[in-house]
Design an enzyme around this catalytic site. Sequence first.
Site, PDB file in Angstrom:
ATOM      1  N   ASP A 112      -4.652   2.509   0.241  1.00 19.25           N
ATOM      2  CA  ASP A 112      -3.347   1.958  -0.152  1.00 19.25           C
ATOM      3  C   ASP A 112      -2.965   0.712   0.645  1.00 19.25           C
ATOM      4  O   ASP A 112      -1.967   0.077   0.335  1.00 19.25           O
ATOM      5  CB  ASP A 112      -2.246   3.018  -0.011  1.00 19.25           C
ATOM      6  CG  ASP A 112      -2.468   4.160  -0.973  1.00 19.25           C
ATOM      7  OD1 ASP A 112      -1.888   5.239  -0.753  1.00 19.25           O
ATOM      8  OD2 ASP A 112      -3.247   3.996  -1.925  1.00 19.25           O
ATOM      9  N   ARG A 124       1.880   9.327 -12.801  1.00 22.90           N
ATOM     10  CA  ARG A 124       0.622  10.086 -12.780  1.00 22.90           C
ATOM     11  C   ARG A 124       0.658  11.198 -11.760  1.00 22.90           C
ATOM     12  O   ARG A 124       0.082  12.248 -11.947  1.00 22.90           O
ATOM     13  CB  ARG A 124      -0.531   9.138 -12.472  1.00 22.90           C
ATOM     14  CG  ARG A 124      -0.974   8.313 -13.629  1.00 22.90           C
ATOM     15  CD  ARG A 124      -2.281   7.708 -13.275  1.00 22.90           C
ATOM     16  NE  ARG A 124      -3.132   8.724 -12.669  1.00 22.90           N
ATOM     17  CZ  ARG A 124      -3.762   9.654 -13.359  1.00 22.90           C
ATOM     18  NH1 ARG A 124      -3.568   9.742 -14.646  1.00 22.90           N
ATOM     19  NH2 ARG A 124      -4.526  10.538 -12.761  1.00 22.90           N
ATOM     20  N   ARG A 166      -8.672   7.998 -12.486  1.00 17.28           N
ATOM     21  CA  ARG A 166      -7.742   9.036 -11.999  1.00 17.28           C
ATOM     22  C   ARG A 166      -7.973  10.379 -12.703  1.00 17.28           C
ATOM     23  O   ARG A 166      -7.085  10.940 -13.310  1.00 17.28           O
ATOM     24  CB  ARG A 166      -6.284   8.594 -12.162  1.00 17.28           C
ATOM     25  CG  ARG A 166      -5.924   7.248 -11.616  1.00 17.28           C
ATOM     26  CD  ARG A 166      -6.096   7.067 -10.121  1.00 17.28           C
ATOM     27  NE  ARG A 166      -5.212   7.814  -9.278  1.00 17.28           N
ATOM     28  CZ  ARG A 166      -3.981   7.429  -8.945  1.00 17.28           C
ATOM     29  NH1 ARG A 166      -3.481   6.341  -9.453  1.00 17.28           N
ATOM     30  NH2 ARG A 166      -3.253   8.154  -8.116  1.00 17.28           N
ATOM     31  N   LEU A 169     -11.038  17.771 -10.208  1.00 21.62           N
ATOM     32  CA  LEU A 169     -10.992  18.510  -8.928  1.00 21.62           C
ATOM     33  C   LEU A 169      -9.777  19.449  -8.897  1.00 21.62           C
ATOM     34  O   LEU A 169      -9.850  20.563  -8.366  1.00 21.62           O
ATOM     35  CB  LEU A 169     -10.931  17.533  -7.756  1.00 21.62           C
ATOM     36  CG  LEU A 169     -12.132  16.595  -7.606  1.00 21.62           C
ATOM     37  CD1 LEU A 169     -11.883  15.582  -6.497  1.00 21.62           C
ATOM     38  CD2 LEU A 169     -13.412  17.378  -7.340  1.00 21.62           C
TER      39      LEU A 169
HETATM   40  C1  EPZ Z   1      -2.889  10.056  -3.597  1.00 26.35           C
HETATM   41  O1  EPZ Z   1      -3.343   9.936  -4.943  1.00 26.35           O
HETATM   42  C2  EPZ Z   1      -1.849   8.968  -3.415  1.00 26.35           C
HETATM   43  N1  EPZ Z   1      -0.734   9.186  -4.330  1.00 26.35           N
HETATM   44  C3  EPZ Z   1      -2.473   7.599  -3.680  1.00 26.35           C
HETATM   45  O2  EPZ Z   1      -1.478   6.607  -3.408  1.00 26.35           O
HETATM   46  C4  EPZ Z   1      -3.632   7.404  -2.700  1.00 26.35           C
HETATM   47  O3  EPZ Z   1      -4.262   6.168  -2.981  1.00 26.35           O
HETATM   48  C5  EPZ Z   1      -4.641   8.552  -2.862  1.00 26.35           C
HETATM   49  O4  EPZ Z   1      -3.969   9.825  -2.676  1.00 26.35           O
HETATM   50  C6  EPZ Z   1      -5.767   8.467  -1.854  1.00 26.35           C
HETATM   51  O5  EPZ Z   1      -5.249   8.470  -0.570  1.00 26.35           O
HETATM   52  C7  EPZ Z   1       0.180  10.141  -4.038  1.00 26.35           C
HETATM   53  O6  EPZ Z   1       0.067  10.851  -3.056  1.00 26.35           O
HETATM   54  C8  EPZ Z   1       1.333  10.271  -4.969  1.00 26.35           C
HETATM   55  P1  EPZ Z   1      -6.960  11.582  -4.698  1.00 26.35           P
HETATM   56  P2  EPZ Z   1      -4.303  11.073  -5.586  1.00 26.35           P
HETATM   57  O7  EPZ Z   1      -6.900  12.760  -5.582  1.00 26.35           O
HETATM   58  O8  EPZ Z   1      -3.906  12.403  -5.108  1.00 26.35           O
HETATM   59  C9  EPZ Z   1     -10.847  10.978  -7.332  1.00 26.35           C
HETATM   60  C10 EPZ Z   1      -0.217   4.659  -3.808  1.00 26.35           C
HETATM   61  O9  EPZ Z   1      -0.514   3.464  -3.946  1.00 26.35           O
HETATM   62  N2  EPZ Z   1     -10.444  12.219  -8.001  1.00 26.35           N
HETATM   63  O10 EPZ Z   1      -7.130  11.769  -3.226  1.00 26.35           O
HETATM   64  O11 EPZ Z   1      -4.382  10.818  -7.034  1.00 26.35           O
HETATM   65  C11 EPZ Z   1      -9.904   9.839  -7.664  1.00 26.35           C
HETATM   66  O12 EPZ Z   1     -10.265   9.225  -8.889  1.00 26.35           O
HETATM   67  C12 EPZ Z   1      -1.050   5.736  -4.484  1.00 26.35           C
HETATM   68  O13 EPZ Z   1       0.757   5.079  -3.124  1.00 26.35           O
HETATM   69  C13 EPZ Z   1     -11.338  12.822  -8.888  1.00 26.35           C
HETATM   70  O14 EPZ Z   1     -12.440  12.327  -9.113  1.00 26.35           O
HETATM   71  O15 EPZ Z   1      -5.695  10.659  -4.912  1.00 26.35           O
HETATM   72  C14 EPZ Z   1     -10.092   8.921  -6.494  1.00 26.35           C
HETATM   73  O16 EPZ Z   1     -11.283   8.187  -6.724  1.00 26.35           O
HETATM   74  C15 EPZ Z   1      -2.212   5.157  -5.272  1.00 26.35           C
HETATM   75  N3  EPZ Z   1     -10.956  13.958  -9.525  1.00 26.35           N
HETATM   76  C16 EPZ Z   1     -10.320   9.869  -5.329  1.00 26.35           C
HETATM   77  O17 EPZ Z   1     -10.699  11.131  -5.915  1.00 26.35           O
HETATM   78  C17 EPZ Z   1      -9.731  14.544  -9.297  1.00 26.35           C
HETATM   79  O18 EPZ Z   1      -9.458  15.613  -9.879  1.00 26.35           O
HETATM   80  C18 EPZ Z   1      -9.079  10.061  -4.463  1.00 26.35           C
HETATM   81  O19 EPZ Z   1      -8.096  10.602  -5.284  1.00 26.35           O
HETATM   82  C19 EPZ Z   1      -8.842  13.923  -8.396  1.00 26.35           C
HETATM   83  C20 EPZ Z   1      -9.220  12.758  -7.747  1.00 26.35           C
END
Ligand code: EPZ
Length: 416
Positions: free
Chosen positions: A305, A92, A121, A125
């Site tokens: 995490d 992803r 996911r 944003l």
């Molecule tokens: C990164 O994911 C990490 N993955 C995740 O680690 C980590 O849990 C997460 O950041 C939060 O710290 C990588 O860096 C590869 P976000 P990311 O966009 O970028 C919502 C692990 O176990 N959101 O900060 O996908 C989303 O649904 C993984 O190592 C939207 O609503 O996280 C979530 O609720 C899991 N719309 C929140 O924001 C969007 O367009 C945080 O997501 C994007 C995100």
Amino acid sequence: MAKYLISGGNSLCGEIDVQGAKNSVLPLLSAAILTADDVIIQNAPKLTDVTNMMRILRALGAVAEREGSLVRVSAKDISSHEIPVSLAKELRSSIFLLGSVLARVKKAKVAYPGGCDIGLRPIDLHLKALREMGVEIREEGGYVYCDASGAEPSYVTLDYPSVGATENAMLLATSIDGVTSIANCAEEPEIEDLQNFINAMGGCVSGAGTPFIKIKGGLPLKGTVFSTMPDRIEAGTYLLGTLACGGDVTLKGAKAEHLSAVISKFSKWDCKINANSDRIHISSNGNMGELGVIETKPYPGFPTDLQAEICTLASISKGSTIIVENLFETRFKHVPELIKMGANVKVRDRVAVFNGVDRLSGAKVYAKDLRGGAALILAGLCAKGDTEVNDVHFVERGYEDIVAKLTRLGANIKKA
Ligand code: EPZ
């Protein structure tokens, strides 16, 4: 499907080298195609997520080869702007290839990534940020088509400090003449690593680690040799494992400042956690203290995490523990598996309430996602009797050599 067989009750003693950060090396691999020169990323952990990201780079026309602990990327030509559906579904976080593909070839096509094991996911944003930068985006038939030929220096404000959306905006901004600013951006250490990497290539990024990042784009980016930062989540996992099992462990390479929200939870526990610039030492007699209320938050708050892993400690901590998962909708899939091992816990929506028991008991359990699988391994290590953790492919996405590392620390764990 592979499984781990664990015989619980051993304390953990010794030292381990903390791996390069999974959540840094993935955006670094994406950023490596911003230049046509050769790029070397050192301390690249041997993980299935990294292998899949390298496959995607090759599908885009780049050379991506592993040589021991380093990965060499050469993106002389980017022959495709389409991120392959099958690989994007596997990984992803390939979504933040959008920013670097658009920076390089001004257009990109990616399948709309579906939900996954820990939540919906969405990528709204990401798309809102790219649109604010002038990218034309069409969503059709499950695909996202992007055209960045009209992208301009912009002032982008994220509605939420999304890690991936911050990274995508940074990557694209490197190719836009002028200054792009990102407000309300993620402050994770992995964002700082990406900033340092882009600057090592000759870019000009500042502000990472704060809610406001500025990128001076349009500069020629050249090849570099860069070492990935240590994985704070792997380090945190072994720290929590040592507290759960008792023992004396040194985490070489770990940075305590990356785990301050976690370490502060144990200030009243009967254990010693101290650190210098590049290691953390934990010694614990296995006596559990109280955890109170834990709420996951964006960095520098308690990391989502490590939520699953601290659920394992909450299962055997004194009194009641309340754990609130504020980032992802369905990130308690490890709880029913902990209940099979004797945990006393109730979950309602994003809140889990644990009443600590003396000790968990070994059982046959199933990993449902990466961090939930790690939590079940920690549970098996401290439980009475034998535990079988199934579907460990989830775990091997993010933990390099976990069986060898735990065995070296004295755990009784085998892969079957
Ligand atoms: C990164 O994911 C990490 N993955 C995740 O680690 C980590 O849990 C997460 O950041 C939060 O710290 C990588 O860096 C590869 P976000 P990311 O966009 O970028 C919502 C692990 O176990 N959101 O900060 O996908 C989303 O649904 C993984 O190592 C939207 O609503 O996280 C979530 O609720 C899991 N719309 C929140 O924001 C969007 O367009 C945080 O997501 C994007 C995100």
